[in-house]
Design an enzyme around this catalytic site. Structure first.
Site, mmCIF file in Angstrom:
data_model
loop_
_atom_site.group_PDB
_atom_site.id
_atom_site.type_symbol
_atom_site.label_atom_id
_atom_site.label_comp_id
_atom_site.label_asym_id
_atom_site.label_seq_id
_atom_site.Cartn_x
_atom_site.Cartn_y
_atom_site.Cartn_z
ATOM 1 N N ASP A 13 0.806 -1.225 0.000
ATOM 2 C CA ASP A 13 0.000 0.000 0.000
ATOM 3 C C ASP A 13 0.838 1.273 0.000
ATOM 4 O O ASP A 13 0.476 2.278 0.606
ATOM 5 C CB ASP A 13 -0.966 0.014 1.216
ATOM 6 C CG ASP A 13 -1.855 -1.207 1.225
ATOM 7 O OD1 ASP A 13 -2.226 -1.666 0.136
ATOM 8 O OD2 ASP A 13 -2.177 -1.706 2.320
ATOM 9 N N HIS A 41 -5.030 -1.536 -5.530
ATOM 10 C CA HIS A 41 -4.185 -0.459 -6.064
ATOM 11 C C HIS A 41 -5.084 0.713 -6.456
ATOM 12 O O HIS A 41 -5.909 0.590 -7.354
ATOM 13 C CB HIS A 41 -3.368 -0.968 -7.262
ATOM 14 C CG HIS A 41 -2.363 -2.030 -6.893
ATOM 15 N ND1 HIS A 41 -1.528 -2.624 -7.802
ATOM 16 C CD2 HIS A 41 -2.058 -2.582 -5.701
ATOM 17 C CE1 HIS A 41 -0.751 -3.508 -7.171
ATOM 18 N NE2 HIS A 41 -1.067 -3.492 -5.902
#
Ligand code: GDP
Ligand code: IMO
Ligand code: MG
Length: 424
Positions: A13, A41
Site C-alpha cells: 500500500d 491499487h
C-alpha cells in the site's frame, strides 16, 4: 533494455497504483506479475477513482496492453466483476489479456483460506482471498491454469481428479464439500467468456520486446511481505520483489532497465507480524484518518484499518538491497504538511547493540528502533509541481532517504491524483 519494474519498498500500500498509472502513460504494455485480488491499487485520474485488484493499472491508456501475468493466481469471478466495473465507467478493456500459464484461483481456495483464518491457528490475518491456498496448489501441482480452459474436456478431467483431495481438506477444516457439477458449470462459463483473452505469455512479452515496445511490470504488496525475503510467516505466498518480474514474464533479466521502488512517508501494514516503528493511540488515529477520504489508511481490498508507523530506513535500505532500485517514488508527502516534527527510524538495536542487517522475524519483533527527530514544514505542498519549490524541510526529508539508500528520488507524490506528482 526496455523493461521497467515498479514494486513496493515497505509492507504494501505504498502508492504503487498511482505511480504505475502515471508511468504507464509512456508504456506499450503493463504486466501484473504476482499476487491476486488480495491487491488493492488505488488510481485517481481523468477517468475517475478506482481500486484495482487484478487488472494492471495500465488499463487506462487505451493503446497500452494490460496483461495479468504468469506469476498471478486469478479468481475469474473477481476478474470479470472488475472488468465490468471498468467498462461501466467508460474504460476500454479491449486490451486486457491473461497469461495461459496463470493459476485459476478457485472458490474452494477462498473457502480454505477463510476456514483457516476463522480457526485462529494461522494468526496471519490474510485478506481471505484464497491466495495462499491457490499458490499451495500450484506448488503441489494440483492447480488448474487458464490454458486448461481452452480444452474443456481436459479441464473437467483435471478437476474431477483434484476435487476429492480438496474436499477431504475442506471437510477436515469443518467446511462443506464443493459440488463437482457447480464447479464444472463455472469452468464452462469462464472458458466461454475469457477464452479470447487468454494468451501464450512468453511470446506475447518477448515479441513485444523484440518490436522495441516499452514494458512495465507492476508488483503487488511490498518487500517485507515477500514469501522468501519478508517477515515469514506473516507474508503473502508470492514474491513481490523485482527479480520475480523476469520469472513471471519469461524474459531475460538483461532487458531490465529500471527498477522503481515505491514508498510512502509513513509506513503502514495490514494483518499481523512485526512492525518496529508502529504508532499507537490518538496519534495513529490522526495519521490514519477516518476512512472517508480516498487517501486515508484503510485497506483498499478489505477496508481494514491499517497499522501505521514512522518512516523506517532499515526497511527501505533492506528493500533497496534485495530489489536493486534504480530510482525511488515517494508518495504522500502532503500527508505530513501539518506535522510540526517527524520521527525517522535510522537503525535497530537488538539486545542493546546496533545491528546493520535485517534480522529474522522473531528478532525483528524485539528490536528497538533508533529514532531521530526532524522538523516538519507546516505548509501545504498540494499545489507544488517542482522539487525546487518544495519547502526546505520537505527537501531535507527526501534527501535523508536518498542518503540512506544511495538511490535518487525521481517521483514525489503530493496528492492522490495522477496530476499530483512532482517529477525530478
Ligand atoms: P498500492 O497498493 O501500493 O497501490 O497503494 P494503495 O492504493 O493501497 O494505498 C495508497 C493510498 O495512498 C491510496 O489511498 C492512494 O490514493 C493514496 N496516495 C498515493 N499517493 C499519494 C500521495 O502522494 N498523496 C496522497 N495524499 N495520497 C496518495
Ligand atoms: P497491495 O498490493 C497490504 C497482507 C495481508 C496479510 C498478508 C497475507 O495493495 O499492496 P494474503 O491474503 O496475501 O494471503 O495475506 O499480506 N496483504 C496486503 N497488505 N496490501 C496488499 O496489497 C496486501 N495483500 C496482502 O493483510 O498480512
Ligand atoms: Mg494496496
Amino acid at each position: 533494455m526496455s523493461v521497467t519494474i515498479i514494486v513496493g519498498a515497505q509492507f504494501g500500500d505504498e502508492g504503487k497504483g498511482k505511480i504505475v498509472d502515471y508511468i504507464s502513460t509512456q508504456m506499450d504494455m503493463v504486466v501484473r506479475f504476482q499476487g491476486g485480488d488480495n491487491a488493492g491499487h488505488t488510481v485517481s485520474n481523468e477517468k475517475g477513482s478506482f481500486k484495482l485488484h487484478i487488472v494492471p493499472c495500465g488499463i487506462f491508456k487505451s493503446d497500452c496492453k494490460a496483461l495479468a501475468g504468469t506469476g498471478m493466481v486469478v479468481n475469474p469471478d473477481e476478474l470479470l466483476k472488475e472488468l465490468n466495473e471498468l467498462k461501466d465507467k467508460g474504460v476500454s478493456i479491449d486490451n486486457f489479456f491473461i497469461s495461459s500459464r496463470a493459476v485459476i484461483l478457485m472458490p474452494y481456495h477462498i473457502e480454505l483460506d477463510t476456514l483457516s483464518e476463522a480457526s485462529g491457528r494461522t494468526g496471519i490475518g490474510t485478506t481471505k482471498r484464497g491466495i495462499g491456498y491457490a499458490y499451495a496448489d500450484k506448488a503441489r501441482r494440483n492447480a488448474l491454469r487458464f490454458e486448461d480452459l481452452l480444452d474443456i474436456d481436459y479441464c473437467i478431467k483435471r478437476i474431477t481428479t483434484i476435487l476429492p483431495t480438496i474436499n477431504a481438506e475442506l471437510v477436515a477444516k469443518g467446511g462443506k464439500n464443493t459440488s463437482e457439477n457447480e464447479l464444472i458449470s463455472k469452468l464452462r462459463y469462464w472458458a466461454k467468456v475469457l477464452k479470447n483473452r487468454i494468451v501464450e505469455p512468453v511470446s506475447f512479452v518477448n515479441n513485444a520486446l523484440a518490436r522495441g515496445e516499452r514494458l512495465l511490470f507492476e508488483g503487488q504488496l511490498g518487500a517485507m511481505k515477500d514469501i522468501d525475503l519478508g517477515i515469514y510467516p506473516y507474508v503473502t505466498s508470492s514474491n513481490p520483489v523485482a527479480a520475480y518480474a523476469a520469472v513471471s514474464g519469461g524474459f531475460p533479466i538483461s532487458n531490465i532497465s529500471e527498477i522503481i521502488g515505491v514508498l510512502k512517508v509513513l509506513s503502514s501494514t495490514v494483518g499481523t507480524g512485526p512492525f518496529p516503528t508502529e504508532i499507537h493511540g490518538s496519534e495513529a488515529e490522526l495519521l490514519r484518518g477516518t476512512g472517508e477520504n480516498i487517501d486515508d489508511e484503510f485497506g483498499a481490498r478489505t477496508g481494514r484499518a491499517r497499522r501505521v508507523g514512522w518512516l523506517d530506513l532499515p526497511v527501505i535500505k533492506y528493500a533497496t538491497t534485495i530489489n536493486g532500485f534504480t530510482s525511488l517514488a515517494i508518495c504522500k508527502i502532503d500527508k505530513l504538511d501539518d506535522c510540526p516534527e517527524l520521527k525517522v527510524c535510522v537503525a535497530y538495536k537488538l539486545n542493546g547493540k546496533t545491528i546493520d542487517y535485517m534480522p529474522i522475524t522473531r528478532e525483528l519483533e524485539k528490536v528497538e528502533p533508533v529514532y531521530i527527530t526532524v522538523p516538519g514544514w507546516m505548509t501545504s505542498t498540494r499545489s507544488i509541481r517542482s522539487f525546487d519549490e518544495l519547502p526546505e524541510n520537505a527537501k531535507k526529508y527526501i534527501e535523508l532517504i536518498e542518503t540512506a539508500t544511495k538511490v535518487p528520488v525521481k517521483y514525489i507524490g503530493i496528492g492522490p491524483a495522477r496530476s499530483e506528482l512532482i517529477i525530478r
